[in-house]
Design a protein around this motif. Structure first.
Motif, short mmCIF file in Angstrom:
data_model
loop_
_atom_site.label_atom_id
_atom_site.label_comp_id
_atom_site.label_asym_id
_atom_site.label_seq_id
_atom_site.Cartn_x
_atom_site.Cartn_y
_atom_site.Cartn_z
N VAL A 1 -4.90 3.04 -8.14
CA VAL A 1 -4.89 3.92 -6.65
C VAL A 1 -3.74 4.25 -6.48
CG1 VAL A 1 -6.97 2.39 -6.23
CG2 VAL A 1 -4.63 1.73 -5.45
N ASP A 2 -3.54 5.48 -5.45
CA ASP A 2 -2.54 5.79 -5.11
C ASP A 2 -1.80 4.98 -3.88
OD1 ASP A 2 -0.43 7.81 -5.53
OD2 ASP A 2 -1.10 9.04 -3.77
N ASP A 3 -3.00 4.51 -3.00
CA ASP A 3 -2.51 3.90 -1.77
C ASP A 3 -3.25 2.54 -1.87
OD1 ASP A 3 -2.16 2.89 0.83
OD2 ASP A 3 -2.74 4.87 1.81
N LEU A 4 -2.50 1.50 -2.02
CA LEU A 4 -3.20 -0.03 -1.93
C LEU A 4 -3.75 -0.27 -0.77
CD1 LEU A 4 -0.66 -1.61 -4.19
CD2 LEU A 4 -3.03 -1.51 -4.72
N GLY A 5 -3.53 0.27 0.33
CA GLY A 5 -3.98 -0.15 1.63
C GLY A 5 -5.45 -0.06 1.78
N PHE A 6 -6.01 0.99 1.12
CA PHE A 6 -7.45 0.98 0.88
C PHE A 6 -8.20 -0.01 0.44
CE2 PHE A 6 -6.38 5.44 1.66
CZ PHE A 6 -6.98 6.24 2.63
N LEU A 7 -7.71 -0.67 -0.70
CA LEU A 7 -8.08 -1.57 -1.21
C LEU A 7 -8.03 -3.13 -0.14
CD1 LEU A 7 -7.20 -1.47 -5.07
CD2 LEU A 7 -9.58 -1.51 -4.17
N ARG A 8 -6.94 -3.07 0.42
CA ARG A 8 -6.52 -4.01 1.05
C ARG A 8 -7.43 -4.26 2.33
NH1 ARG A 8 -4.19 -4.37 5.77
NH2 ARG A 8 -3.18 -2.42 5.70
N ARG A 9 -8.00 -3.04 3.05
CA ARG A 9 -8.69 -2.95 4.08
C ARG A 9 -9.93 -3.22 3.48
NH1 ARG A 9 -5.34 1.53 5.60
NH2 ARG A 9 -6.83 3.00 4.62
N SER A 10 -10.42 -3.03 2.29
CA SER A 10 -11.85 -3.48 1.71
C SER A 10 -11.97 -4.67 1.33
CB SER A 10 -12.18 -2.52 0.67
OG SER A 10 -11.40 -2.82 -0.42
N GLY A 11 -10.68 -5.61 1.44
CA GLY A 11 -10.58 -7.00 1.13
C GLY A 11 -10.60 -7.14 -0.44
N ARG A 12 -9.98 -6.30 -1.04
CA ARG A 12 -9.98 -6.43 -2.52
C ARG A 12 -8.86 -6.78 -3.18
NH1 ARG A 12 -15.19 -6.98 -3.81
NH2 ARG A 12 -16.62 -5.54 -2.54
N VAL A 13 -7.73 -6.66 -2.31
CA VAL A 13 -6.32 -7.09 -2.74
C VAL A 13 -5.71 -7.74 -1.43
CG1 VAL A 13 -5.96 -5.42 -4.55
CG2 VAL A 13 -5.05 -4.91 -2.27
N GLY A 14 -4.58 -8.55 -1.66
CA GLY A 14 -4.00 -9.36 -0.64
C GLY A 14 -3.12 -8.14 0.24
N SER A 15 -2.66 -8.61 1.37
CA SER A 15 -1.90 -7.71 1.91
C SER A 15 -0.37 -7.62 1.81
CB SER A 15 -1.57 -8.16 3.80
OG SER A 15 -1.25 -9.47 3.79
N VAL A 16 0.27 -8.94 0.89
CA VAL A 16 1.42 -8.86 0.60
C VAL A 16 1.43 -7.86 -0.92
CG1 VAL A 16 3.18 -10.31 -0.68
CG2 VAL A 16 1.81 -11.14 1.26
N LEU A 17 0.55 -7.94 -1.70
CA LEU A 17 0.48 -7.20 -2.89
C LEU A 17 0.35 -5.48 -2.36
CD1 LEU A 17 0.25 -6.85 -5.84
CD2 LEU A 17 -2.38 -6.88 -5.41
N SER A 18 -0.28 -5.33 -1.30
CA SER A 18 -0.69 -4.04 -0.90
C SER A 18 0.81 -3.38 -0.18
CB SER A 18 -1.67 -4.03 0.29
OG SER A 18 -1.56 -2.74 0.89
N THR A 19 1.46 -4.15 0.42
CA THR A 19 2.76 -3.82 1.08
C THR A 19 3.65 -3.59 0.02
OG1 THR A 19 2.27 -5.14 3.04
CG2 THR A 19 4.62 -4.54 2.90
N ALA A 20 3.74 -4.54 -0.89
CA ALA A 20 4.71 -4.44 -1.96
C ALA A 20 4.72 -3.27 -2.74
CB ALA A 20 4.52 -5.78 -2.89
N GLY A 21 3.34 -2.74 -3.06
CA GLY A 21 3.19 -1.68 -3.74
C GLY A 21 3.59 -0.30 -3.40
N SER A 22 3.39 -0.37 -1.91
CA SER A 22 3.62 0.99 -1.00
C SER A 22 5.29 1.04 -0.94
CB SER A 22 2.88 0.70 0.29
OG SER A 22 1.66 0.41 0.14
N VAL A 23 5.93 0.01 -0.69
CA VAL A 23 7.20 0.19 -0.36
C VAL A 23 8.04 0.17 -1.56
CG1 VAL A 23 9.12 -1.51 0.44
CG2 VAL A 23 7.08 -1.44 1.56
N LEU A 24 7.63 -0.29 -2.51
CA LEU A 24 8.59 -0.40 -3.76
C LEU A 24 8.21 0.94 -4.91
CD1 LEU A 24 8.86 -4.00 -4.61
CD2 LEU A 24 10.31 -2.63 -3.57
N LYS A 25 7.06 1.50 -4.41
CA LYS A 25 6.25 2.72 -5.10
C LYS A 25 6.06 2.30 -6.60
CE LYS A 25 7.87 5.53 -1.90
NZ LYS A 25 6.81 6.02 -0.85
N ILE A 26 5.62 1.00 -6.69
CA ILE A 26 4.95 0.47 -7.80
C ILE A 26 3.55 0.69 -7.86
CG2 ILE A 26 4.21 -1.75 -8.85
CD1 ILE A 26 6.89 -2.86 -7.78
#
Length: 284
Positions: free
Chosen positions: A167-192
């Protein structure tokens, strides 16, 4: 008339030409934005698809809803009254309540049409992972197999369906409850960019991470090629990123195991949970 009817959900992400050619019945899930409810089955309508992805990119409060029970009841009753048995291939029960609801309606209507048979298959998947079982059922029906043959095949092969996606934006998976908020934030900030697989009927598992979008697409293709062990059709879905999906497809098409590629924009209900620019590959 077909020897038996094939019923599925809009999340199976099937091309409209395929649906029309082989008389597939589609029950639509819905997506809701700004208080308005929209069909999850776009019928390959470019304007409707454009509207959806514009809203998905700019609105934060888009939600989804399962198939309407009354619509399911009306559709199933109509099929039974036409004299056809029903094979239902549905969205993973771990991702939505749709499968259980449609199965209940089949049982209820089936009791009133005792001469008719019905079978329900939890695909354990979504998108073209679910849709690939519909492709298989159509093949069996075309070559003269009966509804029980198609049901048994789907029940056996759903365990072998492999889903890889990024995915390009982990926020969508986080909002659907599929990934944790820490994982989502890390991916967005670090461009991982993270790579995921889906197994056990809808459980999402992180299987890798790379830095940058292109590397994520390359890794997605490489992992797919490493897992192919037999000739087959490959299915690719994309969240309104056709050129990138073509880039992935080109890396796959020269494999001796790839006997064709079906590529589709991701249906709205699925895309609400993975976001725009997501890419998924489905294979045995």
């Amino acid at each position: 008339m077909q020897p038996f009817a094939i019923l599925t959900d809009s999340t199976s992400n099937l091309p409209r030409k395929f649906i029309e050619k082989y008389d597939i019945y589609v029950l639509s899930l819905t997506w809701i934005a700004g208080g308005e409810e929209y069909s999850g089955y776009l019928e390959d309508n470019r304007e409707a698809s454009k509207l959806f992805y514009e809203k998905l990119r700019h609105e934060k409060n888009i939600s989804t809803s399962m198939v309407n029970q009354q619509v399911a009841k009306k559709t199933i009753k109509k099929i039974f009254e036409s004299g056809q048995d029903i094979l239902y291939i549905g969205l993973s029960a771990k991702l939505s309540g749709t499968f259980q609801m449609v199965e209940r309606v089949l049982g209820y209507e089936g009791k009133k049409a005792l001469e008719r048979k019905w079978y329900a298959v939890d695909s354990f998947g979504i998108g073209l992972g679910e849709g690939s079982l519909v492709f298989d059922a159509v093949k069996i029906r075309k070559r003269g197999g009966d509804i029980r043959d198609a049901y048994n095949w789907c029940c056996q092969h759903r365990w072998r369906m492999h889903t890889l996606f990024t995915v390009d934006d982990l926020g969508f998976l986080r909002r659907s409850g599929r990934v944790g908020s820490v994982l989502s934030t890390a991916g967005s900030v670090l461009k991982i960019k993270l790579l995921f697989s889906m197994n056990d009927g809808g459980k999402i598992k992180q299987i890798g991470k790379v830095r940058g979008r292109k590397k994520a697409l390359d890794e997605l293709a490489a992992r797919t090629l490493n897992h192919l062990t037999e000739p087959q059709k490959i299915f690719i879905s994309h969240g309104d990123c056709y050129k990138e999906a073509c880039y992935v497809a080109k890396q796959l098409e020269f494999s001796e195991y790839v006997k064709g590629i079906v590529m589709q924009p991701l249906d709205p209900v699925s895309a609400c949970h993975t976001g725009p620019n997501s890419i998924g590959i489905f294979f045995v």
